[in-house]
Motif scaffolding. Structure first.
Motif, PDB file in Angstrom:
ATOM      1  N   GLY A 165       0.811  -1.207   0.000  1.00 42.70           N
ATOM      2  CA  GLY A 165       0.000   0.000   0.000  1.00 42.70           C
ATOM      3  C   GLY A 165       0.847   1.261   0.000  1.00 42.70           C
ATOM      4  O   GLY A 165       0.508   2.247  -0.670  1.00 42.70           O
ATOM      5  N   GLU A 166       1.950   1.238   0.752  1.00 41.57           N
ATOM      6  CA  GLU A 166       2.844   2.394   0.766  1.00 41.57           C
ATOM      7  C   GLU A 166       3.461   2.615  -0.603  1.00 41.57           C
ATOM      8  O   GLU A 166       3.575   3.758  -1.067  1.00 41.57           O
ATOM      9  N   GLU A 167       3.852   1.529  -1.260  1.00 39.22           N
ATOM     10  CA  GLU A 167       4.422   1.675  -2.606  1.00 39.22           C
ATOM     11  C   GLU A 167       3.381   2.175  -3.601  1.00 39.22           C
ATOM     12  O   GLU A 167       3.695   2.953  -4.499  1.00 39.22           O
ATOM     13  N   LEU A 168       2.141   1.725  -3.446  1.00 38.22           N
ATOM     14  CA  LEU A 168       1.077   2.189  -4.331  1.00 38.22           C
ATOM     15  C   LEU A 168       0.928   3.709  -4.242  1.00 38.22           C
ATOM     16  O   LEU A 168       0.822   4.392  -5.269  1.00 38.22           O
ATOM     17  N   ILE A 169       0.913   4.237  -3.028  1.00 36.37           N
ATOM     18  CA  ILE A 169       0.815   5.692  -2.844  1.00 36.37           C
ATOM     19  C   ILE A 169       2.027   6.387  -3.448  1.00 36.37           C
ATOM     20  O   ILE A 169       1.905   7.441  -4.095  1.00 36.37           O
ATOM     21  N   ARG A 170       3.198   5.808  -3.253  1.00 36.03           N
ATOM     22  CA  ARG A 170       4.423   6.410  -3.797  1.00 36.03           C
ATOM     23  C   ARG A 170       4.385   6.440  -5.318  1.00 36.03           C
ATOM     24  O   ARG A 170       4.801   7.433  -5.947  1.00 36.03           O
TER      25      ARG A 170
END
Length: 325
Positions: A165-170
């Motif tokens: 999820g963090e990578e998706l936002i990034r």
């Protein structure tokens, strides 16, 4: 890369010319443009063509400069990648991602024109699944791009680690930075052309010193934003989106690009005068996209606070400001 830029410019310009004077709220999905992009292999560069971030950046910036009314970043860089992480099959055609929490996903891009992949974030991680016939409320952002809100439950969804999820936002934050710079380039080109052609008091606007200073300030803001975005593109290309160095570079870009939005768009509209604020004028599509995208996948202020926390926690804050922590 030059050939790719030319291809994207040709496709984007044809769409731009066809839509000239036809903009309305909300924007209408450009099926003809999407068909041309699919036939050229540009809709799923990373998931099917094995291209990297540098190639994706060319496509995103080029189409943004032509106010393309399609979910190009959402389809490949976000939804296509996320589906691969979850081992899910997705249909052909445009895709979008609904990022939600507590049972609600807000500001979902193009919800009625693309298959919706849900990314529900909670304390247990990220729950991912393709939604069947999602019922999203109708809305749009400042630029008229469709945005919707939908409710969901996580039953039957695939659970992934929260880091996904963090990578998706990034990924989304980086994409918006690239697209904003593309919109900036369009706004600058339109402003330079207008001030070179508009005559007042017997000479063109570009001959006035105050206008020259404004154009120089506008160009300076854009180049600062571009430099930060290019750094982020190099970081994600060399290290991948999951790397901490990419996280740092994208954070810097989000701050630099977000802070440039107000001066760039303000100067562009000031130099255009009243005509630049009408939906029929191409400047409106460029500046309103920049203003809308700046707040997506995290606001400028949230990324600035994050950078500030890194500086406060570092043994030497100077290292945070000049290099990767």
């Amino acid at each position: 890369m030059d050939e790719l830029k030319q291809l994207v410019d040709d496709i984007g310009r044809r769409s731009y010319d066809a839509q000239f004077g036809k903009r309305r709220l909300p924007e209408v999905f450009d099926a003809g443009l999407w068909r041309n992009l699919e036939e050229s292999g540009l809709t799923r560069l990373t998931t099917e063509q094995e291209a990297g971030p540098r190639e994706v950046a060319v496509v995103l910036a080029g189409l943004a400069a032509h106010a393309a009314a399609v979910p190009i970043a959402e389809t490949d860089l976000l939804a296509g990648w996320l589906a691969g992480q979850a081992g899910l099959d997705v249909p052909a055609g445009p895709l979008t991602v609904a990022i939600g929490a507590d049972g609600v996903a807000r500001d979902v891009p193009w919800p009625a024109d693309a298959a919706v992949l849900l990314a529900a974030r909670d304390a247990d991680g990220l729950h991912v699944g393709l939604l069947d016939d999602p019922q999203a409320t109708s809305g749009y952002n400042l630029a008229g791009e469709p945005r919707g809100t939908l409710s969901y439950d996580t039953a039957g969804l695939t659970r992934l680690d929260g880091a996904v999820g963090e990578e998706l936002i990034r990924r989304g934050a980086w994409a918006r930075c690239v697209q904003i710079v593309g919109a900036f380039d369009s706004a600058l080109a339109l402003t330079v052309a207008h001030t070179s052609e508009r005559v007042q008091f017997g000479r063109t606007l570009s001959k006035f010193q105050a206008v020259q200073h404004s154009l120089a300030a506008m160009a300076g803001e854009i180049e600062q934003a571009r430099a930060a975005t290019d750094l982020a593109t190099a970081a994600v290309a060399d290290h991948g989106f999951a790397d901490s160095r990419s996280d740092y570079a994208v954070t810097i870009a989000k701050v630099a690009v977000g802070r440039a939005v107000t001066p760039v768009t303000t100067i562009a509209h000031q130099l255009h005068g009243a005509i630049g604020v009408t939906i029929e004028h191409p400047l409106w599509s460029a500046t309103m996209r920049a203003r809308s995208w700046a707040d997506e996948f995290g606001s400028t202020a949230s990324y600035a606070r994050r950078l500030g926390r890194w500086a406060l926690d570092a043994s030497d804050p100077w290292d945070v400001l000049i290099s990767c922590p």
